[in-house]
Write a protein that holds these residues in place. Structure first.
Motif, PDB file in Angstrom:
ATOM      1  N   ALA A   1      -1.113  -6.610  -0.456  1.00 31.13           N
ATOM      2  CA  ALA A   1      -1.367  -6.964   0.946  1.00 31.13           C
ATOM      3  C   ALA A   1      -0.756  -5.921   1.863  1.00 31.13           C
ATOM      4  N   ASP A   2      -1.532  -5.503   2.862  1.00 35.19           N
ATOM      5  CA  ASP A   2      -1.011  -4.495   3.795  1.00 35.19           C
ATOM      6  C   ASP A   2      -1.828  -4.528   5.071  1.00 35.19           C
ATOM      7  N   ILE A   3      -1.210  -4.072   6.152  1.00 38.69           N
ATOM      8  CA  ILE A   3      -1.944  -3.878   7.400  1.00 38.69           C
ATOM      9  C   ILE A   3      -2.796  -2.609   7.277  1.00 38.69           C
TER      10      ILE A   3
ATOM     11  N   ALA B   1      17.292  -7.067  11.998  1.00 42.42           N
ATOM     12  CA  ALA B   1      16.210  -7.777  11.310  1.00 42.42           C
ATOM     13  C   ALA B   1      16.562  -8.006   9.842  1.00 42.42           C
ATOM     14  N   LYS B   2      17.139  -6.999   9.203  1.00 41.93           N
ATOM     15  CA  LYS B   2      17.471  -7.143   7.777  1.00 41.93           C
ATOM     16  C   LYS B   2      18.607  -8.146   7.569  1.00 41.93           C
ATOM     17  N   GLY B   3      19.505  -8.267   8.559  1.00 36.88           N
ATOM     18  CA  GLY B   3      20.544  -9.293   8.488  1.00 36.88           C
ATOM     19  C   GLY B   3      19.926 -10.684   8.538  1.00 36.88           C
TER      20      GLY B   3
ATOM     21  N   GLY C   1       0.789  -1.232   0.000  1.00 38.50           N
ATOM     22  CA  GLY C   1       0.000   0.000   0.000  1.00 38.50           C
ATOM     23  C   GLY C   1       0.819   1.278   0.000  1.00 38.50           C
ATOM     24  N   SER C   2       2.149   1.177   0.001  1.00 40.65           N
ATOM     25  CA  SER C   2       2.971   2.395   0.100  1.00 40.65           C
ATOM     26  C   SER C   2       4.351   2.138  -0.506  1.00 40.65           C
ATOM     27  N   GLY C   3       5.044   3.225  -0.809  1.00 48.28           N
ATOM     28  CA  GLY C   3       6.473   3.176  -1.115  1.00 48.28           C
ATOM     29  C   GLY C   3       6.912   2.124  -2.121  1.00 48.28           C
ATOM     30  N   LEU C   4       7.902   1.345  -1.718  1.00 48.96           N
ATOM     31  CA  LEU C   4       8.479   0.347  -2.624  1.00 48.96           C
ATOM     32  C   LEU C   4       7.451  -0.707  -3.016  1.00 48.96           C
ATOM     33  N   GLY C   5       6.649  -1.149  -2.043  1.00 52.56           N
ATOM     34  CA  GLY C   5       5.649  -2.178  -2.336  1.00 52.56           C
ATOM     35  C   GLY C   5       4.638  -1.699  -3.362  1.00 52.56           C
TER      36      GLY C   5
ATOM     37  N   HIS D   1      -6.149  -7.739   3.364  1.00 52.77           N
ATOM     38  CA  HIS D   1      -5.693  -7.324   4.690  1.00 52.77           C
ATOM     39  C   HIS D   1      -4.687  -8.352   5.206  1.00 52.77           C
ATOM     40  N   LEU D   2      -3.503  -7.904   5.561  1.00 49.91           N
ATOM     41  CA  LEU D   2      -2.491  -8.836   6.067  1.00 49.91           C
ATOM     42  C   LEU D   2      -1.550  -8.113   7.014  1.00 49.91           C
ATOM     43  N   ASP D   3      -1.576  -8.543   8.280  1.00 51.66           N
ATOM     44  CA  ASP D   3      -0.531  -8.129   9.223  1.00 51.66           C
ATOM     45  C   ASP D   3       0.506  -9.236   9.167  1.00 51.66           C
ATOM     46  N   VAL D   4       1.673  -8.940   8.605  1.00 50.15           N
ATOM     47  CA  VAL D   4       2.655 -10.006   8.351  1.00 50.15           C
ATOM     48  C   VAL D   4       3.145 -10.681   9.629  1.00 50.15           C
ATOM     49  N   SER D   5       2.959 -10.019  10.779  1.00 48.17           N
ATOM     50  CA  SER D   5       3.407 -10.637  12.034  1.00 48.17           C
ATOM     51  C   SER D   5       2.373 -11.606  12.594  1.00 48.17           C
TER      52      SER D   5
ATOM     53  N   ALA E   1      17.921  -2.212  15.656  1.00 48.09           N
ATOM     54  CA  ALA E   1      16.980  -3.339  15.532  1.00 48.09           C
ATOM     55  C   ALA E   1      16.645  -3.599  14.065  1.00 48.09           C
ATOM     56  N   TYR E   2      16.516  -2.523  13.309  1.00 50.02           N
ATOM     57  CA  TYR E   2      16.211  -2.628  11.871  1.00 50.02           C
ATOM     58  C   TYR E   2      17.320  -3.405  11.153  1.00 50.02           C
ATOM     59  N   SER E   3      18.582  -3.027  11.420  1.00 46.24           N
ATOM     60  CA  SER E   3      19.718  -3.708  10.773  1.00 46.24           C
ATOM     61  C   SER E   3      19.760  -5.178  11.144  1.00 46.24           C
TER      62      SER E   3
ATOM     63  N   ASN F   1       8.213 -10.241  -0.115  1.00 45.84           N
ATOM     64  CA  ASN F   1       8.137  -9.919   1.316  1.00 45.84           C
ATOM     65  C   ASN F   1       8.781  -8.554   1.510  1.00 45.84           C
ATOM     66  N   ASN F   2       7.937  -7.533   1.459  1.00 47.31           N
ATOM     67  CA  ASN F   2       8.427  -6.153   1.431  1.00 47.31           C
ATOM     68  C   ASN F   2       8.056  -5.346   2.674  1.00 47.31           C
ATOM     69  N   ALA F   3       6.998  -5.757   3.387  1.00 52.70           N
ATOM     70  CA  ALA F   3       6.511  -4.947   4.525  1.00 52.70           C
ATOM     71  C   ALA F   3       7.638  -4.696   5.520  1.00 52.70           C
TER      72      ALA F   3
ATOM     73  N   SER G   1      19.118   4.316   0.355  1.00 53.27           N
ATOM     74  CA  SER G   1      18.013   5.264   0.562  1.00 53.27           C
ATOM     75  C   SER G   1      17.164   5.435  -0.693  1.00 53.27           C
ATOM     76  N   ILE G   2      15.896   5.139  -0.542  1.00 54.67           N
ATOM     77  CA  ILE G   2      14.935   5.308  -1.630  1.00 54.67           C
ATOM     78  C   ILE G   2      13.831   6.234  -1.109  1.00 54.67           C
ATOM     79  N   GLU G   3      13.410   7.157  -1.953  1.00 50.37           N
ATOM     80  CA  GLU G   3      12.438   8.164  -1.517  1.00 50.37           C
ATOM     81  C   GLU G   3      11.054   7.540  -1.305  1.00 50.37           C
ATOM     82  N   THR G   4      10.714   7.280  -0.051  1.00 46.83           N
ATOM     83  CA  THR G   4       9.400   6.715   0.315  1.00 46.83           C
ATOM     84  C   THR G   4       8.990   7.332   1.651  1.00 46.83           C
ATOM     85  N   PRO G   5       7.751   7.087   2.086  1.00 44.03           N
ATOM     86  CA  PRO G   5       7.336   7.584   3.404  1.00 44.03           C
ATOM     87  C   PRO G   5       8.238   7.091   4.540  1.00 44.03           C
TER      88      PRO G   5
HETATM   89  N1  LIG Z   1      12.906   3.340   1.561  1.00 42.45           N
HETATM   90  C1  LIG Z   1      14.155   2.935   1.700  1.00 42.45           C
HETATM   91  O1  LIG Z   1      15.111   3.711   1.607  1.00 42.45           O
HETATM   92  C2  LIG Z   1      14.452   1.496   1.982  1.00 42.45           C
HETATM   93  C3  LIG Z   1      15.777   1.064   1.889  1.00 42.45           C
HETATM   94  C4  LIG Z   1      16.078  -0.267   2.138  1.00 42.45           C
HETATM   95  C5  LIG Z   1      15.073  -1.151   2.433  1.00 42.45           C
HETATM   96  N2  LIG Z   1      13.783  -0.718   2.511  1.00 42.45           N
HETATM   97  C6  LIG Z   1      12.766  -1.703   2.831  1.00 42.45           C
HETATM   98  O2  LIG Z   1      11.756  -1.666   1.841  1.00 42.45           O
HETATM   99  C7  LIG Z   1      10.521  -2.079   2.403  1.00 42.45           C
HETATM  100  C8  LIG Z   1       9.454  -1.062   2.076  1.00 42.45           C
HETATM  101  O3  LIG Z   1       9.789   0.160   2.704  1.00 42.45           O
HETATM  102  P1  LIG Z   1       9.223   1.575   2.224  1.00 42.45           P
HETATM  103  O4  LIG Z   1      10.360   2.494   2.211  1.00 42.45           O
HETATM  104  O5  LIG Z   1       8.394   1.400   1.009  1.00 42.45           O
HETATM  105  O6  LIG Z   1       8.317   1.954   3.491  1.00 42.45           O
HETATM  106  P2  LIG Z   1       6.838   2.496   3.597  1.00 42.45           P
HETATM  107  O7  LIG Z   1       6.697   2.901   5.027  1.00 42.45           O
HETATM  108  O8  LIG Z   1       6.529   3.473   2.533  1.00 42.45           O
HETATM  109  O9  LIG Z   1       5.954   1.208   3.334  1.00 42.45           O
HETATM  110  C9  LIG Z   1       5.930   0.118   4.220  1.00 42.45           C
HETATM  111  C10 LIG Z   1       4.584  -0.571   4.079  1.00 42.45           C
HETATM  112  O10 LIG Z   1       4.614  -1.719   4.955  1.00 42.45           O
HETATM  113  C11 LIG Z   1       3.356  -1.771   5.612  1.00 42.45           C
HETATM  114  N3  LIG Z   1       3.482  -2.502   6.868  1.00 42.45           N
HETATM  115  C12 LIG Z   1       4.115  -2.118   8.006  1.00 42.45           C
HETATM  116  N4  LIG Z   1       3.944  -3.057   8.943  1.00 42.45           N
HETATM  117  C13 LIG Z   1       3.201  -4.053   8.396  1.00 42.45           C
HETATM  118  C14 LIG Z   1       2.694  -5.278   8.858  1.00 42.45           C
HETATM  119  N5  LIG Z   1       2.903  -5.687  10.122  1.00 42.45           N
HETATM  120  N6  LIG Z   1       1.999  -6.056   8.012  1.00 42.45           N
HETATM  121  C15 LIG Z   1       1.771  -5.644   6.737  1.00 42.45           C
HETATM  122  N7  LIG Z   1       2.185  -4.488   6.236  1.00 42.45           N
HETATM  123  C16 LIG Z   1       2.907  -3.695   7.067  1.00 42.45           C
HETATM  124  C17 LIG Z   1       2.983  -0.306   5.834  1.00 42.45           C
HETATM  125  O11 LIG Z   1       1.606  -0.161   6.124  1.00 42.45           O
HETATM  126  C18 LIG Z   1       3.410   0.314   4.521  1.00 42.45           C
HETATM  127  O12 LIG Z   1       2.371   0.246   3.568  1.00 42.45           O
HETATM  128  C19 LIG Z   1      10.782  -2.254   3.900  1.00 42.45           C
HETATM  129  O13 LIG Z   1      11.032  -3.613   4.200  1.00 42.45           O
HETATM  130  C20 LIG Z   1      12.035  -1.438   4.124  1.00 42.45           C
HETATM  131  O14 LIG Z   1      12.757  -1.873   5.234  1.00 42.45           O
HETATM  132  C21 LIG Z   1      13.453   0.589   2.285  1.00 42.45           C
END
Ligand SMILES: NC(=O)c1ccc[n+]([C@@H]2O[C@H](COP(=O)([O-])OP(=O)(O)OC[C@H]3O[C@@H](n4cnc5c(N)ncnc54)[C@H](O)[C@@H]3O)[C@@H](O)[C@H]2O)c1
Length: 261
Positions: A36-38, A158-160, A15-19, A61-65, A154-156, A89-91, A189-193
């Motif tokens: 799919a998104d929360i 998790a990504k590892g 629903g946002s950004g990269l996804g 509707h999907l909460d990935v956790s 914590a983010y790093s 798997n992008n959330a 860095s990618i321009e997203t929320p």
């Molecule tokens: N933007 C960057 O610079 C960047 C760089 C490296 C990696 N990433 C990774 O790319 C992915 C997407 O990030 P983004 O920048 O588009 O962020 P974003 O905040 O724009 O989008 C994240 C999306 O994940 C959803 N989400 C969050 N928790 C969730 C859950 N429990 N279940 C389902 N959906 C959930 C949010 O509602 C949102 O729609 C992430 O895994 C992020 O770590 C982003």
């Protein structure tokens, strides 16, 4: 126009950004996309945009956790499609806190969304993906899995885990004879929320120019989506267990420690 024609794809955090960019591109190239998104409103808006452009999409509707949410999502896709070809798997969520500041709650939240979420998606998705002629799992990690990014502790971590877990799943699929490839993407860095929020400027878009970008520039979601499309397509059939940087050369500069995405 048809690089993934007829494929069934599920994108978490669609629903946002990269996804969102992944969903739009996969649909434009012929896939039926489960967005799919929360955040239901975000998923519905992206699915509606795809449909308005003549593509095929369903909001989910999907909460990935939540393991129960994953089982329900896969039951719905199984009933409607009988298989899954592409799982992205992008959330993700970002938590800005160094190793001493990070609370147990923050650490566990990062793990539940970005590690347990990917684990559930892969574990329960394999049955459906194995029914594909050419399945592809694309797990979104980060350059944060490569470097020491103290403010994104914590983010790093998790990504590892996403990076190493994906390699085990790739081996497992080959050993089981599943026609499923598993790869990770590592954007900088990618321009997203998410980046806007980490930098305290949510909603203020930074322009990403066309053409070759200088070192240190942010990328556009399409820069990642293009690689997702390739990995989802059969053009990438010889790629599994790989990790692909989408970082405009960040990782070839030892000692560069700014950023953290
Ligand atoms: N933007 C960057 O610079 C960047 C760089 C490296 C990696 N990433 C990774 O790319 C992915 C997407 O990030 P983004 O920048 O588009 O962020 P974003 O905040 O724009 O989008 C994240 C999306 O994940 C959803 N989400 C969050 N928790 C969730 C859950 N429990 N279940 C389902 N959906 C959930 C949010 O509602 C949102 O729609 C992430 O895994 C992020 O770590 C982003």
């Amino acid at each position: 126009m048809n690089r993934v024609a007829g494929k069934i794809a599920l994108v978490t955090g669609g629903g946002s950004g990269l996804g969102k960019a992944d969903c739009l591109l996969l649909a434009a190239e012929g896939a039926t996309v489960y967005v799919a998104d929360i955040n239901d409103a975000g998923a519905q808006a992206v699915a509606a945009e795809i449909t308005s452009l003549g593509g095929k999409a369903h909001a989910l509707h999907l909460d990935v956790s939540s393991e129960a949410d994953w089982l329900a999502a896969y039951a719905e896709i199984d009933k409607a499609q009988g298989r899954l070809d592409t799982l992205v798997n992008n959330a993700g969520i970002v938590i800005v806190a160094d190793p001493e500041e990070t609370t147990t709650e923050q650490f566990n939240r990062a793990m539940s969304v970005m590690v347990t979420g990917v684990f559930f998606g892969c574990k329960h998705g394999l049955k459906l993906l194995a029914k594909s002629k050419a399945g592809s799992i694309i797990n979104i990690s980060s350059t944060a899995s490569h470097f020491g990014y103290a403010p994104f502790f914590a983010y790093s971590a998790a990504k590892g885990a996403v990076r190493s877990m994906s390699k085990s799943i790739a081996v497992h699929c080959q050993d089981k004879g599943y026609p499923v490839r598993v790869n990770t993407l590592h954007p900088a860095s990618i321009e997203t929320p998410m980046i806007q929020s980490a930098e305290g400027r949510l909603g203020q878009d930074r322009e990403v120019p066309e053409g070759v970008l200088p070192f240190g520039a942010v990328g556009s979601p399409k820069d990642v989506a293009n690689l997702v499309l390739f990995l989802a397509s059969d053009e990438s059939r010889f790629l599994t267990g790989g990790e692909y940087l989408v970082d405009n050369g960040l990782a070839i500069r030892p000692g560069f420690v700014s950023g953290g995405d």
